[in-house]
Design a protein around this motif. Sequence first.
Motif, PDB file in Angstrom:
ATOM      1  N   VAL A   1      -4.204  -4.055  -3.956  1.00 21.95           N
ATOM      2  CA  VAL A   1      -4.604  -2.776  -4.548  1.00 21.95           C
ATOM      3  C   VAL A   1      -3.912  -1.622  -3.829  1.00 21.95           C
ATOM      4  N   GLY A   2      -3.820  -1.721  -2.495  1.00 15.31           N
ATOM      5  CA  GLY A   2      -3.186  -0.665  -1.719  1.00 15.31           C
ATOM      6  C   GLY A   2      -1.743  -0.449  -2.104  1.00 15.31           C
ATOM      7  N   MET A   3      -0.990  -1.526  -2.296  1.00 18.22           N
ATOM      8  CA  MET A   3       0.414  -1.384  -2.675  1.00 18.22           C
ATOM      9  C   MET A   3       0.564  -0.805  -4.086  1.00 18.22           C
ATOM     10  N   VAL A   4      -0.372  -1.130  -4.974  1.00 21.56           N
ATOM     11  CA  VAL A   4      -0.356  -0.529  -6.314  1.00 21.56           C
ATOM     12  C   VAL A   4      -0.555   0.986  -6.206  1.00 21.56           C
ATOM     13  N   LEU A   5      -1.525   1.415  -5.396  1.00 17.25           N
ATOM     14  CA  LEU A   5      -1.775   2.847  -5.212  1.00 17.25           C
ATOM     15  C   LEU A   5      -0.569   3.531  -4.573  1.00 17.25           C
TER      16      LEU A   5
ATOM     17  N   VAL B   1      -1.452  12.500  -0.648  1.00 19.76           N
ATOM     18  CA  VAL B   1      -2.761  11.972  -0.263  1.00 19.76           C
ATOM     19  C   VAL B   1      -3.013  10.662  -0.989  1.00 19.76           C
ATOM     20  N   PHE B   2      -2.714  10.632  -2.281  1.00 17.12           N
ATOM     21  CA  PHE B   2      -2.901   9.415  -3.086  1.00 17.12           C
ATOM     22  C   PHE B   2      -2.026   8.289  -2.543  1.00 17.12           C
ATOM     23  N   GLN B   3      -0.792   8.609  -2.192  1.00 19.26           N
ATOM     24  CA  GLN B   3       0.128   7.624  -1.626  1.00 19.26           C
ATOM     25  C   GLN B   3      -0.434   7.037  -0.337  1.00 19.26           C
ATOM     26  N   ALA B   4      -1.046   7.897   0.475  1.00 18.84           N
ATOM     27  CA  ALA B   4      -1.608   7.452   1.753  1.00 18.84           C
ATOM     28  C   ALA B   4      -2.785   6.501   1.563  1.00 18.84           C
ATOM     29  N   LEU B   5      -3.534   6.653   0.451  1.00 21.35           N
ATOM     30  CA  LEU B   5      -4.656   5.755   0.185  1.00 21.35           C
ATOM     31  C   LEU B   5      -4.203   4.307   0.140  1.00 21.35           C
ATOM     32  N   GLY B   6      -2.990   4.090  -0.338  1.00 22.48           N
ATOM     33  CA  GLY B   6      -2.453   2.733  -0.385  1.00 22.48           C
ATOM     34  C   GLY B   6      -1.656   2.370   0.840  1.00 22.48           C
ATOM     35  N   ALA B   7      -0.891   3.322   1.375  1.00 22.07           N
ATOM     36  CA  ALA B   7      -0.020   3.033   2.520  1.00 22.07           C
ATOM     37  C   ALA B   7      -0.813   2.562   3.729  1.00 22.07           C
ATOM     38  N   CYS B   8      -2.016   3.064   3.886  1.00 25.06           N
ATOM     39  CA  CYS B   8      -2.797   2.746   5.085  1.00 25.06           C
ATOM     40  C   CYS B   8      -3.191   1.280   5.151  1.00 25.06           C
ATOM     41  N   THR B   9      -3.237   0.586   4.007  1.00 27.71           N
ATOM     42  CA  THR B   9      -3.641  -0.819   4.031  1.00 27.71           C
ATOM     43  C   THR B   9      -2.609  -1.685   4.751  1.00 27.71           C
ATOM     44  N   GLY B  10      -1.337  -1.279   4.746  1.00 24.53           N
ATOM     45  CA  GLY B  10      -0.292  -2.095   5.355  1.00 24.53           C
ATOM     46  C   GLY B  10      -0.471  -2.331   6.841  1.00 24.53           C
ATOM     47  N   PRO B  11      -0.370  -1.290   7.678  1.00 22.97           N
ATOM     48  CA  PRO B  11      -0.509  -1.506   9.123  1.00 22.97           C
ATOM     49  C   PRO B  11      -1.902  -1.961   9.530  1.00 22.97           C
ATOM     50  N   MET B  12      -2.927  -1.446   8.854  1.00 22.37           N
ATOM     51  CA  MET B  12      -4.296  -1.799   9.215  1.00 22.37           C
ATOM     52  C   MET B  12      -4.554  -3.288   9.022  1.00 22.37           C
TER      53      MET B  12
ATOM     54  N   MET C   1       7.054  -4.628  -1.795  1.00 26.38           N
ATOM     55  CA  MET C   1       5.948  -5.014  -0.920  1.00 26.38           C
ATOM     56  C   MET C   1       4.793  -5.603  -1.716  1.00 26.38           C
ATOM     57  N   LEU C   2       4.549  -5.046  -2.904  1.00 26.32           N
ATOM     58  CA  LEU C   2       3.496  -5.573  -3.779  1.00 26.32           C
ATOM     59  C   LEU C   2       3.787  -7.026  -4.143  1.00 26.32           C
ATOM     60  N   ILE C   3       5.029  -7.325  -4.481  1.00 21.32           N
ATOM     61  CA  ILE C   3       5.416  -8.695  -4.813  1.00 21.32           C
ATOM     62  C   ILE C   3       5.247  -9.615  -3.609  1.00 21.32           C
ATOM     63  N   SER C   4       5.598  -9.110  -2.427  1.00 21.82           N
ATOM     64  CA  SER C   4       5.529  -9.948  -1.225  1.00 21.82           C
ATOM     65  C   SER C   4       4.099 -10.342  -0.875  1.00 21.82           C
ATOM     66  N   VAL C   5       3.121  -9.521  -1.283  1.00 21.47           N
ATOM     67  CA  VAL C   5       1.723  -9.825  -0.971  1.00 21.47           C
ATOM     68  C   VAL C   5       1.309 -11.159  -1.575  1.00 21.47           C
ATOM     69  N   PHE C   6       1.887 -11.527  -2.726  1.00 25.25           N
ATOM     70  CA  PHE C   6       1.537 -12.780  -3.380  1.00 25.25           C
ATOM     71  C   PHE C   6       1.923 -13.995  -2.537  1.00 25.25           C
TER      72      PHE C   6
END
Length: 406
Positions: free
Chosen positions: A82-86, A108-119, A179-184
């Motif tokens: 979901v984060g990469m979609v956002l 701000v919207f971009q950050a809602l998704g970007a934060c899921t990566g490092p966390m 990155m979204l594709i790589s999550v799979f």
Amino acid sequence: MFPSQVLSIKTTGLPFIIILSALMAVTSLSTDIYLPAMPVMAKDLQGNAELTVTGFLIGFCIAQLIWGPLSDHFGRRMPLFVGMVLFVIGSVGCALSSDIVQIVFWRVFQALGACTGPMLARAMIRDLYSRTRAAHMLSTLMMVMAIAPIAGPLLGGQMITVTSWHSIFWLLGIIGTLMLISVFWLPETLPEEKRVQASLYGALCNYYQLLTNAKFMCFTLCLTFYYVAAYAFITGSPFVYITYFGVDPQHYGWLFAFNIVGVMALSIVNRRLVHRYPLEALLKFAIFVAALAAVVLAAATGLGFGGISLIVGAVFIFFCMNGIISATSTVCALDAAPNIAGSASALIGALQYGSGIISSLLLALFSDGTPWTMGWIMATFTVASAVMALTMQATKAGSEQSTIKN
């Protein structure tokens, strides 16, 4: 639900390391790549382009506090997806923006998704490995992800010479899609039997548990204070190097990259050190070296001696220590809260990246037109980080004495 785990990569293979490193690098790349384009953006959008950085950091900090408990409850892959979609949607929104209000909103919207990566990359490492092995892995990830703050400004600077700043955000959208594709292909590292079964409200209450966990907070504040100092340099260095010392803007990126090379070098060394020395001892050593460098920097900028060469040298030593400090403090903090690693990683990230807001405010309030403001902010908070390292040792010693008495 996600596709079958048959598609998942091995957690010990190079593809796994590369994907997690890329997820951790999303934040740096999202900010650093368009730094050379900020003057043009400010002119085109008729507003303060620095607000795009502030908006991103605010969104980044707040969103992590939500995603952390969700990842403890639903697992790591779903929030990443979901984060990469956002992130992709936010990047496209930035590319299509026509005024400063629009682009700040989409940042701000971009950050809602970007934060899921490092966390969640940090949480996944903690799910899979013991503390020493986790520190080794985080050092490896930092070594790879350090490419982003080096390549980002250089790539953005080249793009702005041949195309508009909009294309930079289109590129971020493409990167987000990859990155979204790589999550799979990532495995789910938190099995259902280990997930937090409480309600979301109950999961959010975990933050109170973390804030009252003395061991967790010592390590977390040690990292947070260090990053207040680091962001003081990141925010203040363009003025110090370009405006005060007259460095050509085209060469600024190389001075910045010089520090990141130091981070990469110490991350390589730290991969070996974590197997030979206690993590707490490594953290204490690194933070005191960083504090010494920051104090020398503050003295030099305050008394006006040494010039730019001393500043570059002191900052290099300061940033080199990040290769040890980030990995060891993060692992030790997560080790203090293993059952809620998602929430713990979220709180660490929120305080770590939120520290940039403190730095920018202090620089704006106390700037005197010289490098001194940047110098004393870096020294003050690095010394505060060293104090937390001492407190950490005292707390550990106290708990050991209590155990012996019992």
